[in-house]
Motif scaffolding. Structure first.
Motif, mmCIF file in Angstrom:
data_model
loop_
_atom_site.group_PDB
_atom_site.id
_atom_site.type_symbol
_atom_site.label_atom_id
_atom_site.label_comp_id
_atom_site.label_asym_id
_atom_site.label_seq_id
_atom_site.Cartn_x
_atom_site.Cartn_y
_atom_site.Cartn_z
ATOM 1 N N UNK A 188 -6.525 11.629 2.689
ATOM 2 C CA UNK A 188 -5.590 11.617 4.163
ATOM 3 C C UNK A 188 -4.564 10.577 4.135
ATOM 4 N N UNK A 189 -3.495 11.364 4.980
ATOM 5 C CA UNK A 189 -2.106 10.603 5.118
ATOM 6 C C UNK A 189 -2.324 9.731 6.044
ATOM 7 N N UNK A 190 -3.513 9.882 7.109
ATOM 8 C CA UNK A 190 -3.487 8.929 8.330
ATOM 9 C C UNK A 190 -4.422 7.974 8.097
ATOM 10 N N UNK A 191 -4.612 6.928 8.874
ATOM 11 C CA UNK A 191 -5.742 5.715 8.596
ATOM 12 C C UNK A 191 -5.297 4.862 7.397
ATOM 13 N N UNK A 192 -6.358 4.041 7.131
ATOM 14 C CA UNK A 192 -5.816 3.225 6.066
ATOM 15 C C UNK A 192 -6.878 3.648 4.690
ATOM 16 N N UNK A 193 -7.171 4.861 4.578
ATOM 17 C CA UNK A 193 -8.009 5.325 3.619
ATOM 18 C C UNK A 193 -7.029 5.272 2.155
ATOM 19 N N UNK A 194 -7.834 4.765 1.075
ATOM 20 C CA UNK A 194 -6.862 4.725 0.155
ATOM 21 C C UNK A 194 -8.106 4.769 -1.315
ATOM 22 N N UNK A 195 -7.147 5.173 -2.269
ATOM 23 C CA UNK A 195 -7.928 5.222 -3.760
ATOM 24 C C UNK A 195 -7.170 4.504 -4.667
ATOM 25 N N UNK A 196 -7.913 3.360 -5.299
ATOM 26 C CA UNK A 196 -7.276 2.513 -6.199
ATOM 27 C C UNK A 196 -7.832 2.399 -7.486
ATOM 28 N N UNK A 197 -7.253 1.445 -8.411
ATOM 29 C CA UNK A 197 -7.768 1.328 -9.611
ATOM 30 C C UNK A 197 -7.700 2.442 -10.290
ATOM 31 N N UNK A 198 -8.722 2.720 -11.283
ATOM 32 C CA UNK A 198 -8.795 3.953 -12.152
ATOM 33 C C UNK A 198 -9.578 5.066 -11.433
ATOM 34 N N UNK A 199 -10.036 5.018 -10.360
ATOM 35 C CA UNK A 199 -10.950 5.792 -9.264
ATOM 36 C C UNK A 199 -10.132 6.960 -9.134
ATOM 37 N N UNK A 200 -10.903 8.106 -8.992
ATOM 38 C CA UNK A 200 -10.343 9.307 -8.687
ATOM 39 C C UNK A 200 -11.019 10.303 -7.826
ATOM 40 N N UNK A 201 -10.165 11.079 -6.952
ATOM 41 C CA UNK A 201 -10.755 12.088 -6.363
ATOM 42 C C UNK A 201 -10.345 13.429 -6.535
#
Length: 199
Positions: free
Chosen positions: A46-59
């Motif tokens: 999502x472009x809203x809120x503070x959601x984030x994917x970091x490190x080597x994680x993936x979606x």
């Protein structure tokens, strides 16, 4: 306003291209210019809120991370999974299928979260069968559903000798029908190929 963009850094996973993300603005603990983890497409985060994917994680796939959720470390979120609210998925955790992780939930370590079909077949001499997304586990053998039905008798016997050979001969047809009913998408590429060849 977009809070991140897809960069040119990519990785491949089973034919899918995943793109590393980069923050365009500061939000939460993320600063503009920070590199994040990987997504297959913008719909995954999502472009809203503070959601984030970091490190080597993936979606990837049709999975979505939104709200204030975080996915980090080597975690994977895929299929039709949703991670939302203040949920955190980290470590080597996997969230997939139609699974939902929300609120203040934390999924971490080697945890696996997914709706699963578990079938016990064959009594004492049988195996537990677990169907997960487009995969099936019989006993300790875990393979794509389509691979199971492509295995020849020799390959099945290599798994657990005559026990596995007898089991597969007796229950292959039943398992094929269950998989076709419960996971028709696993057979889509094969069915499409057969239809094309027949035409």
């Amino acid at each position: 306003m977009a809070k991140y963009k897809l960069t040119s850094e990519t990785k491949l996973w089973f034919g899918r291209t995943l793109y590393r993300i980069e923050a365009l603005i500061s939000f939460g603990s993320v600063r503009a210019g920070d590199n994040g983890g990987f997504v297959e497409a913008e719909k995954n985060l999502g472009q809203e809120g503070n959601a984030w994917v970091s490190g080597d994680a993936w979606v990837s796939g049709d999975a979505r991370v939104y709200g204030n959720a975080r996915v980090s470390g080597d975690a994977r979120v895929y299929g039709n999974a949703r991670v939302s609210g203040d949920a955190q998925v980290y470590g080597d955790a996997r969230v997939y299928g139609n699974a939902r992780v929300s609120g203040n939930a934390q999924v971490y370590g080697d945890a696996r979260v997914s709706p699963v079909n578990l079938i016990l077949i064959g009594g004492r001499r049988g195996y537990s069968v677990t169907i997960i997304d487009q995969h099936m586990q019989i006993g300790c053998e875990f393979h794509k559903i389509t691979d199971w039905f492509d295995f020849d008798d020799r390959r099945i016997a290599e798994m657990d000798g005559m026990r596995s050979a007898h089991f597969w001969k007796a229950y292959r047809g039943i398992l094929l029908e269950i998989c076709r009913l419960e996971r028709p998408d696993a057979f889509a590429p094969i069915d499409e190929k057969v239809t094309t060849e027949a035409a």
